[in-house]
Scaffold this motif. Sequence first.
Motif, PDB file in Angstrom:
ATOM      1  N   ARG A 106      14.223 -24.256   6.679  1.00  0.00           N
ATOM      2  CA  ARG A 106      12.766 -24.364   6.743  1.00  0.00           C
ATOM      3  C   ARG A 106      12.326 -25.436   5.760  1.00  0.00           C
ATOM      4  O   ARG A 106      12.667 -25.388   4.587  1.00  0.00           O
ATOM      5  N   GLY A 107      11.568 -26.401   6.225  1.00  0.00           N
ATOM      6  CA  GLY A 107      11.131 -27.506   5.390  1.00  0.00           C
ATOM      7  C   GLY A 107      12.246 -28.518   5.191  1.00  0.00           C
ATOM      8  O   GLY A 107      13.336 -28.393   5.754  1.00  0.00           O
ATOM      9  N   SER A 108      11.949 -29.535   4.406  1.00  0.00           N
ATOM     10  CA  SER A 108      12.969 -30.549   4.114  1.00  0.00           C
ATOM     11  C   SER A 108      13.010 -30.804   2.612  1.00  0.00           C
ATOM     12  O   SER A 108      11.977 -30.878   1.945  1.00  0.00           O
ATOM     13  N   LEU A 109      14.229 -30.912   2.109  1.00  0.00           N
ATOM     14  CA  LEU A 109      14.436 -31.157   0.687  1.00  0.00           C
ATOM     15  C   LEU A 109      14.197 -32.633   0.398  1.00  0.00           C
ATOM     16  O   LEU A 109      14.901 -33.494   0.922  1.00  0.00           O
ATOM     17  N   VAL A 110      13.203 -32.914  -0.421  1.00  0.00           N
ATOM     18  CA  VAL A 110      12.860 -34.282  -0.774  1.00  0.00           C
ATOM     19  C   VAL A 110      13.685 -34.745  -1.968  1.00  0.00           C
ATOM     20  O   VAL A 110      14.082 -35.897  -2.054  1.00  0.00           O
ATOM     21  N   ARG A 123      27.435 -10.866 -26.232  1.00  0.00           N
ATOM     22  CA  ARG A 123      28.417  -9.832 -26.547  1.00  0.00           C
ATOM     23  C   ARG A 123      29.298  -9.582 -25.332  1.00  0.00           C
ATOM     24  O   ARG A 123      28.929  -9.900 -24.209  1.00  0.00           O
ATOM     25  N   SER A 124      30.419  -8.969 -25.574  1.00  0.00           N
ATOM     26  CA  SER A 124      31.329  -8.613 -24.505  1.00  0.00           C
ATOM     27  C   SER A 124      30.593  -7.727 -23.493  1.00  0.00           C
ATOM     28  O   SER A 124      29.767  -6.919 -23.897  1.00  0.00           O
ATOM     29  N   PRO A 125      30.775  -7.852 -22.188  1.00  0.00           N
ATOM     30  CA  PRO A 125      31.817  -8.632 -21.536  1.00  0.00           C
ATOM     31  C   PRO A 125      31.437 -10.084 -21.256  1.00  0.00           C
ATOM     32  O   PRO A 125      32.275 -10.872 -20.893  1.00  0.00           O
ATOM     33  N   THR A 126      30.162 -10.441 -21.384  1.00  0.00           N
ATOM     34  CA  THR A 126      29.760 -11.822 -21.151  1.00  0.00           C
ATOM     35  C   THR A 126      29.540 -12.483 -22.499  1.00  0.00           C
ATOM     36  O   THR A 126      28.466 -12.395 -23.073  1.00  0.00           O
ATOM     37  N   ARG A 127      30.562 -13.132 -22.991  1.00  0.00           N
ATOM     38  CA  ARG A 127      30.473 -13.728 -24.329  1.00  0.00           C
ATOM     39  C   ARG A 127      29.769 -15.076 -24.326  1.00  0.00           C
ATOM     40  O   ARG A 127      29.265 -15.511 -25.341  1.00  0.00           O
ATOM     41  N   ARG A 128      29.783 -15.744 -23.192  1.00  0.00           N
ATOM     42  CA  ARG A 128      29.147 -17.055 -23.086  1.00  0.00           C
ATOM     43  C   ARG A 128      28.279 -17.087 -21.835  1.00  0.00           C
ATOM     44  O   ARG A 128      28.674 -16.603 -20.777  1.00  0.00           O
ATOM     45  N   GLN A 129      27.084 -17.660 -21.973  1.00  0.00           N
ATOM     46  CA  GLN A 129      26.178 -17.798 -20.841  1.00  0.00           C
ATOM     47  C   GLN A 129      25.507 -19.161 -20.911  1.00  0.00           C
ATOM     48  O   GLN A 129      25.014 -19.550 -21.972  1.00  0.00           O
ATOM     49  N   ILE A 130      25.495 -19.853 -19.795  1.00  0.00           N
ATOM     50  CA  ILE A 130      24.796 -21.132 -19.697  1.00  0.00           C
ATOM     51  C   ILE A 130      23.767 -21.008 -18.582  1.00  0.00           C
ATOM     52  O   ILE A 130      24.107 -20.631 -17.461  1.00  0.00           O
ATOM     53  N   GLU A 131      22.521 -21.299 -18.917  1.00  0.00           N
ATOM     54  CA  GLU A 131      21.461 -21.330 -17.910  1.00  0.00           C
ATOM     55  C   GLU A 131      21.174 -22.784 -17.571  1.00  0.00           C
ATOM     56  O   GLU A 131      20.826 -23.579 -18.455  1.00  0.00           O
ATOM     57  N   LEU A 132      21.313 -23.114 -16.300  1.00  0.00           N
ATOM     58  CA  LEU A 132      20.992 -24.448 -15.791  1.00  0.00           C
ATOM     59  C   LEU A 132      19.678 -24.345 -15.031  1.00  0.00           C
ATOM     60  O   LEU A 132      19.510 -23.456 -14.195  1.00  0.00           O
ATOM     61  N   ARG A 133      18.743 -25.242 -15.317  1.00  0.00           N
ATOM     62  CA  ARG A 133      17.449 -25.235 -14.631  1.00  0.00           C
ATOM     63  C   ARG A 133      17.325 -26.493 -13.802  1.00  0.00           C
ATOM     64  O   ARG A 133      17.608 -27.591 -14.276  1.00  0.00           O
ATOM     65  N   PHE A 134      16.905 -26.305 -12.557  1.00  0.00           N
ATOM     66  CA  PHE A 134      16.760 -27.403 -11.603  1.00  0.00           C
ATOM     67  C   PHE A 134      15.370 -27.384 -10.989  1.00  0.00           C
ATOM     68  O   PHE A 134      14.692 -26.353 -10.982  1.00  0.00           O
ATOM     69  N   ARG A 135      14.973 -28.533 -10.438  1.00  0.00           N
ATOM     70  CA  ARG A 135      13.702 -28.646  -9.724  1.00  0.00           C
ATOM     71  C   ARG A 135      13.970 -29.221  -8.342  1.00  0.00           C
ATOM     72  O   ARG A 135      14.571 -30.289  -8.210  1.00  0.00           O
ATOM     73  N   ALA A 136      13.492 -28.496  -7.330  1.00  0.00           N
ATOM     74  CA  ALA A 136      13.608 -28.963  -5.950  1.00  0.00           C
ATOM     75  C   ALA A 136      12.202 -29.201  -5.394  1.00  0.00           C
ATOM     76  O   ALA A 136      11.301 -28.395  -5.613  1.00  0.00           O
ATOM     77  N   MET A 137      12.051 -30.303  -4.696  1.00  0.00           N
ATOM     78  CA  MET A 137      10.790 -30.621  -4.013  1.00  0.00           C
ATOM     79  C   MET A 137      11.028 -30.417  -2.517  1.00  0.00           C
ATOM     80  O   MET A 137      11.958 -31.016  -1.964  1.00  0.00           O
ATOM     81  N   ILE A 138      10.189 -29.557  -1.909  1.00  0.00           N
ATOM     82  CA  ILE A 138      10.344 -29.267  -0.484  1.00  0.00           C
ATOM     83  C   ILE A 138       9.039 -29.606   0.224  1.00  0.00           C
ATOM     84  O   ILE A 138       7.965 -29.198  -0.200  1.00  0.00           O
ATOM     85  N   ASN A 139       9.145 -30.352   1.322  1.00  0.00           N
ATOM     86  CA  ASN A 139       8.001 -30.696   2.151  1.00  0.00           C
ATOM     87  C   ASN A 139       8.139 -30.024   3.512  1.00  0.00           C
ATOM     88  O   ASN A 139       9.222 -29.630   3.914  1.00  0.00           O
ATOM     89  N   GLY A 140       7.031 -29.974   4.225  1.00  0.00           N
ATOM     90  CA  GLY A 140       7.039 -29.499   5.600  1.00  0.00           C
ATOM     91  C   GLY A 140       7.152 -28.001   5.748  1.00  0.00           C
ATOM     92  O   GLY A 140       7.733 -27.499   6.697  1.00  0.00           O
ATOM     93  N   LEU A 141       6.569 -27.271   4.806  1.00  0.00           N
ATOM     94  CA  LEU A 141       6.629 -25.820   4.897  1.00  0.00           C
ATOM     95  C   LEU A 141       5.540 -25.311   5.789  1.00  0.00           C
ATOM     96  O   LEU A 141       5.432 -24.205   6.126  1.00  0.00           O
TER      97      LEU A 141
END
Length: 141
Positions: A106-110, A123-141
């Motif tokens: 649905r729509g198109s990724l610009v 803390r254990s069990p997840t000792r390391r966490q990386i959050e990546l943030r992205f931006r998507a532009m979608i047209n034609g919704l």
Amino acid sequence: CGMSFAGAVALQRAGYLRLTGIPGVTAQVGSEIYDAAPPVAQVSLPDLYVHFGAERVRDAGSKTHRGATHDFSVFVHASTTGFLRAKAAAGAICDALIDAEMVLSRGSLVGLSFLSAQANRGRSPTRRQIELRFRAMINGL
């Protein structure tokens, strides 16, 4: 003409297919890519896994077209004491998503761009966490 949240499902499906279909990502995390984090109470969490996180959608339409800006997170979790494996996976995810040409149901990724990343110790069990943030532009919704 306004915006819609309708592109959110299409974007997440395309993002999941992209991550599971790129050898650089699967070489790092295998098939451990989820819609949501596995329950912490699960007996054996994977040593390294990825899941989609929160998403914020804002209007990017005009009088002549519908569109939306989707800011979303992808998390990398590792049970290791160091960040090396998690960072390698995060880098592969960035390579796979930034400026990716993905077909949406649905729509198109610009465009799809990187916004930020944050690495945290936990803390254990997840000792390391990386959050990546992205931006998507979608047209034609």
